[in-house]
Design a protein around this motif. Structure first.
Motif, mmCIF file in Angstrom:
data_model
loop_
_atom_site.group_PDB
_atom_site.id
_atom_site.type_symbol
_atom_site.label_atom_id
_atom_site.label_comp_id
_atom_site.label_asym_id
_atom_site.label_seq_id
_atom_site.Cartn_x
_atom_site.Cartn_y
_atom_site.Cartn_z
ATOM 1 N N TRP A 60 0.832 -1.193 0.000
ATOM 2 C CA TRP A 60 0.000 0.000 0.000
ATOM 3 C C TRP A 60 0.869 1.247 0.000
ATOM 4 O O TRP A 60 2.046 1.209 0.358
ATOM 5 C CB TRP A 60 -0.955 0.004 1.187
ATOM 6 N N LEU A 61 0.279 2.359 -0.408
ATOM 7 C CA LEU A 61 0.998 3.623 -0.445
ATOM 8 C C LEU A 61 0.847 4.316 0.901
ATOM 9 O O LEU A 61 -0.268 4.644 1.315
ATOM 10 C CB LEU A 61 0.473 4.522 -1.570
ATOM 11 N N ALA A 62 1.960 4.526 1.572
ATOM 12 C CA ALA A 62 1.936 5.136 2.893
ATOM 13 C C ALA A 62 1.632 6.627 2.798
ATOM 14 O O ALA A 62 2.017 7.301 1.845
ATOM 15 C CB ALA A 62 3.275 4.926 3.593
ATOM 16 N N THR A 63 0.942 7.132 3.812
ATOM 17 C CA THR A 63 0.581 8.547 3.866
ATOM 18 C C THR A 63 1.826 9.424 3.844
ATOM 19 O O THR A 63 1.807 10.530 3.316
ATOM 20 C CB THR A 63 -0.251 8.826 5.126
ATOM 21 N N TYR A 64 2.906 8.925 4.423
ATOM 22 C CA TYR A 64 4.199 9.591 4.251
ATOM 23 C C TYR A 64 5.267 8.530 4.060
ATOM 24 O O TYR A 64 5.044 7.352 4.307
ATOM 25 C CB TYR A 64 4.526 10.515 5.439
ATOM 26 N N ASN A 65 6.425 8.954 3.588
ATOM 27 C CA ASN A 65 7.552 8.065 3.304
ATOM 28 C C ASN A 65 7.346 7.206 2.064
ATOM 29 O O ASN A 65 7.907 6.132 1.927
ATOM 30 C CB ASN A 65 7.901 7.168 4.487
ATOM 31 N N GLY A 66 6.532 7.695 1.129
ATOM 32 C CA GLY A 66 6.467 7.091 -0.189
ATOM 33 C C GLY A 66 5.982 5.661 -0.218
ATOM 34 O O GLY A 66 5.353 5.185 0.719
ATOM 35 N N PRO A 67 6.261 4.948 -1.305
ATOM 36 C CA PRO A 67 5.880 3.529 -1.388
ATOM 37 C C PRO A 67 6.490 2.751 -0.236
ATOM 38 O O PRO A 67 7.608 3.024 0.181
ATOM 39 C CB PRO A 67 6.478 3.078 -2.724
ATOM 40 N N MET A 68 5.731 1.794 0.305
ATOM 41 C CA MET A 68 6.225 1.015 1.438
ATOM 42 C C MET A 68 7.509 0.279 1.096
ATOM 43 O O MET A 68 8.351 0.046 1.939
ATOM 44 C CB MET A 68 5.162 0.023 1.892
ATOM 45 N N GLY A 109 3.637 6.136 -9.054
ATOM 46 C CA GLY A 109 4.207 7.302 -9.687
ATOM 47 C C GLY A 109 4.779 8.298 -8.695
ATOM 48 O O GLY A 109 4.989 9.460 -9.032
ATOM 49 N N ARG A 110 5.028 7.872 -7.464
ATOM 50 C CA ARG A 110 5.578 8.754 -6.438
ATOM 51 C C ARG A 110 6.734 8.033 -5.756
ATOM 52 O O ARG A 110 6.632 6.870 -5.404
ATOM 53 C CB ARG A 110 4.522 9.107 -5.390
ATOM 54 N N ASP A 111 7.838 8.733 -5.574
ATOM 55 C CA ASP A 111 8.962 8.167 -4.840
ATOM 56 C C ASP A 111 8.912 8.545 -3.367
ATOM 57 O O ASP A 111 9.591 7.965 -2.543
ATOM 58 C CB ASP A 111 10.288 8.647 -5.442
ATOM 59 N N ASN A 112 8.110 9.557 -3.050
ATOM 60 C CA ASN A 112 7.984 9.984 -1.660
ATOM 61 C C ASN A 112 6.618 10.639 -1.479
ATOM 62 O O ASN A 112 6.063 11.209 -2.425
ATOM 63 C CB ASN A 112 9.092 10.975 -1.301
ATOM 64 N N THR A 113 6.082 10.521 -0.301
ATOM 65 C CA THR A 113 4.837 11.197 0.041
ATOM 66 C C THR A 113 5.058 11.962 1.339
ATOM 67 O O THR A 113 5.848 11.544 2.183
ATOM 68 C CB THR A 113 3.680 10.203 0.220
ATOM 69 N N PHE A 114 4.380 13.076 1.485
ATOM 70 C CA PHE A 114 4.492 13.918 2.669
ATOM 71 C C PHE A 114 3.201 13.823 3.466
ATOM 72 O O PHE A 114 2.109 13.929 2.925
ATOM 73 C CB PHE A 114 4.761 15.368 2.284
ATOM 74 N N GLY A 115 3.347 13.646 4.792
ATOM 75 C CA GLY A 115 2.205 13.363 5.638
ATOM 76 C C GLY A 115 1.549 14.569 6.263
ATOM 77 O O GLY A 115 1.606 15.694 5.751
ATOM 78 N N GLY A 116 0.948 14.331 7.425
ATOM 79 C CA GLY A 116 0.033 15.283 8.025
ATOM 80 C C GLY A 116 0.638 16.364 8.890
ATOM 81 O O GLY A 116 -0.089 17.202 9.414
ATOM 82 N N TYR A 117 1.970 16.370 9.072
ATOM 83 C CA TYR A 117 2.592 17.500 9.757
ATOM 84 C C TYR A 117 2.662 18.653 8.760
ATOM 85 O O TYR A 117 3.712 19.220 8.488
ATOM 86 C CB TYR A 117 4.011 17.162 10.208
#
Length: 366
Positions: free
Chosen positions: A114-122, A136-144
């Motif tokens: 699954w795609l994590a809310t932050y820290n990109g693909p698991m 299509g994402r190498d990183n994701t940024f979370g709720g902070y």
């Protein structure tokens, strides 16, 4: 692209600092959410420090998010602008594997999980040779952060009656304990043990009590014994070997919420025949278990990972119905680094929640 501000770490040894970045516009079936509150989870600290060896920097944590829908992408219809909503640990999954089709997105078997809310693909591409990054994402940024864009099917409805700040930790700590309690069929009259009385543990106690179970919390500090009594649960020091010996064969279900390596051998004998001990707090290798204690009573040792989107909505609704909420301390984001130290020392009772109004004020003053 829309300008946003968040707090992120650039290295495993660095503090969280303000960082300007851009959020993508909401695409087909996505919604943009103005973040109001975000819980501080112990896994945020593990991830920022790269203690699991898979952190993608810059790392902007936060997966216990409560906010209001601010924009809808094309075709998005599940939520309306202004709705109070939540986002947990996941923002997408493959949707095609057996787990996803069964409604267990948290066990997605796709190429990147699954795609994590932050820290990109698991599973970062560097650690998964030959596996395409389907997101299509190498990183994701979370709720902070001031805002987040999420696929609408991974956005939860926050029921009326739940305080928005207190609802935030339910999206991780709540569902992480709810999922195994439900999966292993805990019911009224069962005897349930909870190992550790922190952010996850105190939610496990509250949920199990509301299910009608008799609950015992096992802890390492006398202060937590007092907290257990406040939660209407029995409290025991797990160093008390005589007390543990007297409880052998009495528990239907035990949940370990300790977020680091620990020894389960003292707790396995406490299970009845066919009882289950489930680990949700630690992801690293644990001390070996004496299988004679397991096999001779057909006991089960198992693990559980957060919970599905369906289970997350269930626990939100259950908490609203039964008047359950985590015990929280609301802080401005400028205190997040001090909060991390307090969490590591076990000095929070029981969950920090960041008020993102403090971040918007910082953004306005920049």
């Amino acid at each position: 692209m829309a300008k946003a501000l968040g707090y992120a770490a650039n290295h495993s040894f660095s503090r969280l600092k303000p960082q300007e970045f851009e959020r993508e516009e909401p695409r087909e079936g996505e919604v943009e959410i103005e973040v109001l509150y975000c819980g501080v989870c112990h896994s945020d600290i593990h991830q920022v420090k790269n203690e699991w060896g898979n952190t993608v920097y810059p790392c902007m944590p936060g997966h216990e998010i409560v906010g209001r829908v601010s924009r809808l992408g094309p075709g998005a219809s599940r939520h309306a602008v202004g709705d109070l909503v939540g986002v947990g640990c996941m923002i997408d999954s493959c949707g095609l594997c057996e787990s996803c089709l069964h409604g267990d997105e948290n066990y997605c078997e796709g190429p990147n999980s699954w795609l994590a809310t932050y820290n990109g693909p698991m599973i970062p591409k560097a650690k998964a040779p030959g596996k395409a990054n389907m997101y299509g994402r190498d990183n994701t940024f979370g709720g902070y952060s001031t805002s987040i864009v999420v696929k609408e099917s991974f956005v939860l409805r926050v029921p009326e009656g739940l305080d928005p700040a207190a609802a935030a930790p339910i999206l991780c700590a709540g569902v992480t304990t709810w999922s195994p309690l439900r999966h292993w069929g805990v019911k009224a009259g069962d005897r349930v043990g909870v190992i550790g009385l922190g952010g996850l543990g105190h939610m496990a106690v509250k949920l199990a009590k509301a299910m009608g179970a008799q609950v015992t919390a096992f802890t390492t500090t006398t202060e937590k014994l007092v907290e257990a009594r406040k939660l209407d649960a029995e409290g025991l020091m797990w160093s008390d070997k005589d007390a543990l010996k007297a409880l052998e064969g009495q528990f239907d279900f035990i949940l370990s919420t300790v977020p680091e390596k620990h020894d389960l051998n003292s707790f396995v004998p406490l299970l009845r025949r066919d009882g289950a001990l489930v680990v949700v707090g630690a992801l690293e290798p644990l001390a070996p278990v004496n299988n004679m204690e397991v096999a001779f009573h057909r006991r089960t040792l198992a693990g559980s990972l957060i919970g599905s989107i369906r289970e997350t909505q269930e626990v939100l609704d259950f908490c609203a119905e039964h008047g359950i909420a985590p015990d929280i301390q609301v802080i401005p984001i400028q205190e997040v680094n001090a909060a991390y130290k307090a969490v590591e020392k076990g000095d929070v009772r029981f969950r920090y929640v960041i008020d993102m109004a403090s971040l918007r004020q910082e953004m306005a003053g920049a």
